[in-house]
Design an enzyme around this catalytic site. Structure first.
Site, short mmCIF file in Angstrom:
data_model
loop_
_atom_site.label_atom_id
_atom_site.label_comp_id
_atom_site.label_asym_id
_atom_site.label_seq_id
_atom_site.Cartn_x
_atom_site.Cartn_y
_atom_site.Cartn_z
N TYR A 170 0.85 -1.19 0.00
CA TYR A 170 0.00 0.00 0.00
C TYR A 170 0.89 1.25 0.00
O TYR A 170 2.12 1.15 0.03
CB TYR A 170 -0.96 -0.04 1.19
CG TYR A 170 -1.87 -1.26 1.18
CD1 TYR A 170 -2.53 -1.64 0.02
CD2 TYR A 170 -2.06 -2.04 2.32
CE1 TYR A 170 -3.36 -2.77 -0.01
CE2 TYR A 170 -2.87 -3.17 2.29
CZ TYR A 170 -3.51 -3.53 1.13
OH TYR A 170 -4.32 -4.64 1.09
N ARG A 218 1.09 -1.92 11.27
CA ARG A 218 1.33 -3.15 10.51
C ARG A 218 2.47 -2.91 9.55
O ARG A 218 2.47 -1.93 8.80
CB ARG A 218 0.07 -3.59 9.75
CG ARG A 218 0.33 -4.76 8.82
CD ARG A 218 -0.90 -5.59 8.52
NE ARG A 218 -1.12 -6.59 9.57
CZ ARG A 218 -1.79 -7.73 9.38
NH1 ARG A 218 -2.33 -8.02 8.22
NH2 ARG A 218 -1.94 -8.58 10.38
N CYS A 363 -16.47 -19.26 4.42
CA CYS A 363 -15.48 -20.15 5.02
C CYS A 363 -15.94 -21.59 4.84
O CYS A 363 -17.10 -21.92 5.17
CB CYS A 363 -15.32 -19.84 6.51
SG CYS A 363 -14.16 -20.95 7.37
N LYS A 431 -0.51 -30.91 3.22
CA LYS A 431 -1.93 -30.80 3.57
C LYS A 431 -2.31 -31.67 4.77
O LYS A 431 -3.47 -32.05 4.93
CB LYS A 431 -2.80 -31.14 2.36
CG LYS A 431 -2.67 -30.12 1.23
CD LYS A 431 -3.49 -30.48 0.02
CE LYS A 431 -4.97 -30.35 0.25
NZ LYS A 431 -5.75 -30.61 -0.99
#
Length: 645
Positions: A170, A218, A363, A431
């Site tokens: 940003y 941040r 989700c 995974k």
């Protein structure tokens, strides 16, 4: 198990937090078109505050009106204060604390063509003759002032803390990074000059908030994939400057959207858990500042270890609280085994965010995300016995919802284990968490008191015995057959049998199908086969993977030396190999084994349908049994059906 460090209070200036857990700023698409807070966004935050989170941060909130894209929160004008006040009031009433993330988006603002893009140096737009100009000094002064005005409004709106976003490509990060900032005036050149705009923003914020209000920042730990970008030493030096300017706490992230490093912003399951913690640890030690660790921290035990080892003062637990808004409460009460685990699949939280077809984030593990009020479970007035055919992730979701509404579900699974294809997918490299989550969900279902029958395929005779009031079919899908000459040879197997360990292949292996499953089989076989080749009919592989998982999988395939043949059709399999066609040219490709991974086809349930129709028993078909799709869709459908019975 208890987590004393995680649930100990912390005081930052005048703000005391009840625990060390932050629910971070994450894009939701829940603000309305005109940048206002919605009831949906309030409900979303309240669910996490009620769940015991210490501090909730809003998603990015625009401070400068000319660079304030639609569908993102804004605090650039006084008209936004009442809605933001409703949000803070609701979070406070739920027992939480509210923080706001002040934001100037730079190139990210291009999502709204009406808005100004504020960047340090000119950037040509690919495919056009237009170049986005670097910002004028007058614009930078106005933007820095806007951060202060936004902070003033945040105080009026009742926020407890402010976060200045200086990462992720940003505007502030773009000024700080030498990769993006090529200016020759006082805002470019050495670190002191590149930091000038950020320090002006921080000073502006600090001057407009009370002395006892904490200011977080941040920051990226360093630049990834950007040659000549920020080093961690640069970042540490800047953090020390920010400390002098009034920053209290560092939220140490990673990633940028100008390169493959975007994978670090919403890290998929492919990245190691806690991959950025050591960076936070070093920055904490070399600045002496309160530091927040970020990046795939998704279990209370992991978070406790980070804090107990002194690697951070607080932790961000974001997507784990999307998956289970009661994460904090369950962990603190000693019920961490009941947490619905995030598996970093990115299907709903990131892929949903960037998709124009999805209205707001979702989700896979939590179909109630974004529908917190609407999806509050209602007890039934008419309890029913419901047979759930299939103990995969969709069937387990249906059973859990039915039980909690007062019904009597009976889960019947044809195999000897719960979890279905979700557990099988967890056999692929990186995974393991998916398999663990599938097993955990099965254990949760059993603890809930739900009857589970393993090695029990649902047949007409079983339905005669059980006499259900309704039936849910969640039997999933089976691998599709390849209908070409030679497909029945013994050298041919399918992806499911390889991943489950039922089929062993070695030597030179050809995988037919370059979608998610085919590529995961290729990774799985690395080290077991001497040569691996993927044959895909389409112009590229990985078309069914989300963007961030695709980056990781493709990087792994390159490192593993897997050969990818696109625009290639398999015509025949023989004892020597496969016959393929590429751009009209037919050739023979030698191999020892062939693995078919061309997709899945719904399993047949006509007999169950006929039985139920004859006896007027309502029957519902969900997930891959209806048609093969992503796990996200399967779980959502199962939840919806179980809510309606």
């Amino acid at each position: 198990m208890t987590y004393p460090a995680l649930f100990s209070p912390i005081k930052i200036r005048g703000l005391e937090l009840k625990n060390r857990i932050i629910f971070p700023a994450m894009g939701t698409k829940m603000p309305n078109e005109e940048r206002f807070v919605t009831q949906q966004l309030i409900d979303y935050h309240v669910a996490r505050a009620e769940g015991g989170c210490g501090l909730n941060f809003t998603e990015v909130c625009s401070v400068y009106a000319p660079a304030s894209p639609k569908k993102f929160l804004a605090i650039s004008e006084d008209k936004y204060i009442p809605g933001l006040q409703q949000l803070t009031d609701a979070i406070h009433n739920a027992g939480g604390k509210a923080g706001i993330q002040l934001w100037l988006g730079g190139l990210a603002v291009a999502s709204d063509p009406e808005q100004m893009i504020i960047i340090p140096s000119p950037v040509p737009v690919p495919g056009t003759e237009y170049t986005i100009p670097g910002a004028e000094i007058e614009t930078l002064k106005a933007a820095a002032n806007a951060f202060g005005e936004g902070a003033r409004r945040a105080v009026q709106a009742g926020f407890d803390a402010i976060e200045f976003h200086a990462g992720h490509n940003y505007t502030p990060h773009s000024f700080l990074s030498p990769f993006f900032n090529r200016r020759t005036d006082e805002y470019g050149g050495d670190l002191q000059n590149r930091a000038r705009f950020l320090i002006e923003c921080i000073s502006s914020i600090r001057q407009n908030i009370p002395d006892d209000m904490p200011l977080f920042m941040r920051i990226d730990a360093h630049d990834d994939y950007l040659e000549g970008g920020l080093s961690i030493e640069d970042v540490i030096a800047f953090c020390n400057m920010s400390k002098a300017a009034g920053v209290d706490a560092l939220d140490v992230s990673r990633g940028n959207f100008s390169s493959a490093a975007i994978k670090y912003e919403v890290p998929p399951i492919d990245l190691p858990r806690g991959f950025n913690v050591d960076n936070a640890d070093r920055i904490r030690r070399e600045t002496g500042m309160i530091t927040v660790a970020v990046g795939r921290i998704n279990t209370p035990g992991q978070a406790e270890e980070i804090l107990a080892d002194g690697k951070a003062d607080m932790v961000v637990i974001g997507r784990a609280q999307l998956a289970d808004p009661e994460f904090c409460m369950k962990a603190q009460s000693g019920n961490s085994d009941d947490i619905v685990q995030c598996v970093a699949c990115n299907q709903g939280c990131y892929d949903g965010f960037v998709s124009s077809e999805v209205p707001y984030i979702t989700c896979l593990r939590n179909p109630a995300l974004g529908r917190e009020s609407e999806y509050k479970l209602m007890m039934t007035d008419h309890p029913k016995k419901v047979v759930v055919a299939g103990g995969g992730i969709a069937g387990l979701e249906a059973a859990m919802v039915l039980k909690r509404r007062g019904h009597q579900p009976i889960v019947c699974e044809a195999t000897g284990a719960l979890g279905g294809q979700f557990a099988l997918a967890g056999e692929a490299p990186r995974k393991e968490e998916m398999k663990a989550a599938a097993i955990s969900r099965g254990e949760q279902v059993i603890r809930e008191g739900i009857e589970v029958r393993l090695d029990s395929p649902v047949t007409e005779s079983l339905l005669e015995e059980l006499k259900p009031d309704e039936v849910i079919v969640a039997i999933g899908a089976a691998p599709m057959q390849l209908n070409i000459p030679g497909s029945q040879l013994t050298k041919v197997t399918n992806s499911h049998d390889v991943l489950s360990g039922e089929a062993m292949v070695s030597g030179e292996v050809v995988i037919i199908g370059g979608g998610l499953v085919g590529l995961e089989v290729a990774e799985y076989l690395h080290g077991k086969a001497s040569k691996i080749t993927v044959v895909e009919m389409l112009d590229k592989v990985a078309k069914d993977l989300g963007e961030l998982r695709s980056i990781c999988v493709m990087e792994s395939l390159r490192e593993s030396g897997v050969h990818l043949l696109t625009n290639t059709k398999c015509l025949e399999i023989n004892e020597y190999g496969v016959v393929i066609e590429n751009k009209g040219e037919v050739s023979e490709y030698p191999c020892d084994s062939v693995v078919v991974a061309i997709g899945a086809k719904s399993r047949n349930y006509e007999g169950l349908q006929h039985f139920c129709n004859e006896r007027q028993i309502p029957i519902h078909v969900v997930g891959d049994a209806l048609r093969a799709r992503r796990a996200l869709n399967a779980v959502s459908e199962a939840h919806e059906v179980a809510r309606m019975i």
